[in-house]
Design an enzyme around this catalytic site. Structure first.
Site, mmCIF file in Angstrom:
data_model
loop_
_atom_site.group_PDB
_atom_site.id
_atom_site.type_symbol
_atom_site.label_atom_id
_atom_site.label_comp_id
_atom_site.label_asym_id
_atom_site.label_seq_id
_atom_site.Cartn_x
_atom_site.Cartn_y
_atom_site.Cartn_z
ATOM 1 N NE ARG A 218 25.991 40.755 35.307
ATOM 2 C CZ ARG A 218 27.073 40.683 34.531
ATOM 3 N NH1 ARG A 218 28.046 39.818 34.849
ATOM 4 N NH2 ARG A 218 27.204 41.432 33.457
ATOM 5 C CE1 TYR B 23 60.568 30.004 54.513
ATOM 6 C CE2 TYR B 23 59.084 30.655 52.741
ATOM 7 C CZ TYR B 23 59.987 30.987 53.738
ATOM 8 O OH TYR B 23 60.291 32.305 53.957
ATOM 9 C CG MET C 2 54.810 37.503 50.323
ATOM 10 S SD MET C 2 54.939 38.450 51.842
ATOM 11 C CE MET C 2 54.000 37.454 52.972
ATOM 12 C CE LYS D 290 33.983 42.612 32.342
ATOM 13 N NZ LYS D 290 32.625 42.163 32.040
#
Ligand SMILES: *Cc1c(COP(=O)(O)O)cnc(C)c1O
Length: 384
Positions: free
Chosen positions: A135, A276, A324, A36
């Site tokens: 769950r 930055y 980014m 998964k």
């Protein structure tokens, strides 16, 4: 199109891990590989075929989307189990394709029987029962109804599994809690048996339970995190210290490495801010290298001024903020770094290593989350 970073999967590391885990559970127990979360970030399409070559023939996924991806690349005889989400209208597809799935509530159970009638084929199901995770799973009060549905629809059902999943098996402090869940599972199992229902596989253990509480292994283990070379929290400490598992060297190897290349290098005078903001001020003439990996590529911004990468076998600290699409590292103390040099983001290079564990401490993550968040778009290559 070339990407700015790539992932290498080590087939020999995976083979070693699977060999070790199979030894721990013994030859009579079924090994199910949990893939998964895009195979815990390793990549379903790449991981499944190499695991098959190593002898795995049963994979567990979360939903039908992942099941379809495994189905497309797997061998004919390899099996798939869905642990979680299936829309009712996808049940027919699962049954037709011999995909087994968890049934943990009445609505799915009724729709499963209808779907099996419609496609004229038995549904292979794993009945999940509540033992303490809270769950999914049938409650005790529902068991009689489950049993009568099974008994009155035998021509449409194969009870492949009776199963549950532990809460807290990754911590030794939860010993009693795990034992209570195990005892509850056996009590429910006995109720099913009294009504003549015996599942082909009784299973409760994932990585931590199998390696810390071996009596939970039963007929089948759903191995996730450990097969990728990572321990589930305290499982490692426990396995280091106990008599039955005692090891001096970690028997697991990391399967995944994440790499990139230096995009550009330059020198910056003393007294300048890097990137930055004003979080890093150079105190001397500084050589910086820019790496084309940023938070868009899954590299956490919280590692700004905090993380490291490896270049030429040495640790290069991140300075300034993670952007980014890029990050900047200090290479002043690493001689002659040039554009194109290999950069290791996770994994080893020379004698140095960036572990997922170190990453997790700085970014306050569990290894599961960090792995699962590695973007699926990054290309994966298989190496020996
Ligand atoms: C995720 C999961 C597993 C695998 O867990 P690991 O701790 O990674 O071994 C097994 N079973 C179920 C039901 C799961 O959700």
């Amino acid at each position: 199109m070339q990407h700015t970073s790539y992932i290498e999967l080590s087939k020999s590391a995976l083979a070693k891990n699977i060999r070790y885990l199979k030894k721990r559970i013994g030859p009579e127990v079924k090994y199910v590989s949990v893939v998964k979360g895009n195979a815990y970030g390793h990549g379903i399409e790449e991981f499944v075929p190499i695991a098959e070559q190593i002898g795995v023939d049963y994979f567990a996924v979360f939903d039908t989307y992942e099941a379809e991806r495994v189905h497309r690349v797997k061998r004919k005889t390899t099996k798939i189990m869905i642990l979680g989400m299936i829309y009712n209208d996808q049940l027919e597809w699962a049954i037709e394709n011999d995909i087994s799935f968890y049934v943990f509530e009445m609505d799915r159970f009724h729709h499963t029987i209808q779907a099996a009638k419609k496609v004229q084929k038995k549904a292979k199901i794993h009945i999940e029962v509540e033992t303490g995770l809270h769950r999914t799973g049938f409650e005790r009060a529902e068991i009689n109804e489950v049993i009568s549905l099974i008994n009155s629809n035998q021509e449409y059902l194969v009870i492949e599994g009776l199963c549950s999943h532990y809460a807290g098996a990754e911590s030794i402090a939860n010993h009693v809690r795990v034992q209570n869940q195990y005892d509850e599972f056996l009590r429910i199992r006995d109720i099913f048996q009294q009504h003549g229902i015996t599942a082909h596989y009784e299973h409760t253990a994932a990585s931590a339970a199998a390696l810390t509480y071996p009596h939970t292994i039963l007929d089948l283990v759903r191995f996730g995190i450990v097969q990728y070379g990572f321990w589930s929290r305290e499982t490692r400490i426990y396995n280091l210290l106990t008599e039955d598992a005692k090891f001096k060297k970690d028997p697991l190897s990391r399967v995944l490495k994440w790499k990139s290349n230096v995009m550009s290098v330059k020198s910056v005078k003393a007294g300048k801010f890097i990137s930055y903001g004003n979080s890093y001020l150079t105190s001397q003439n500084t050589n910086i290298a820019t790496i084309p990996v940023g938070y868009f590529h899954g590299y956490r911004r919280s590692l700004s001024n905090n993380g490291f990468v490896l270049i030429k076998g040495r640790k290069a600290p991140i300075i300034g903020t993670v952007n980014m699409n890029m990050l900047t590292v200090n290479v002043t103390s690493i001689p002659s770094v040039i554009k194109g040099d290999e950069v290791v983001i996770i994994g080893e290079q020379g004698k140095q290593k960036i572990t997922i564990a170190s990453f997790c401490e700085t970014a306050n993550l569990v290894n599961y989350e960090l792995l699962a968040r590695i973007p699926s778009q990054i290309p994966r290559y298989i190496v020996d």
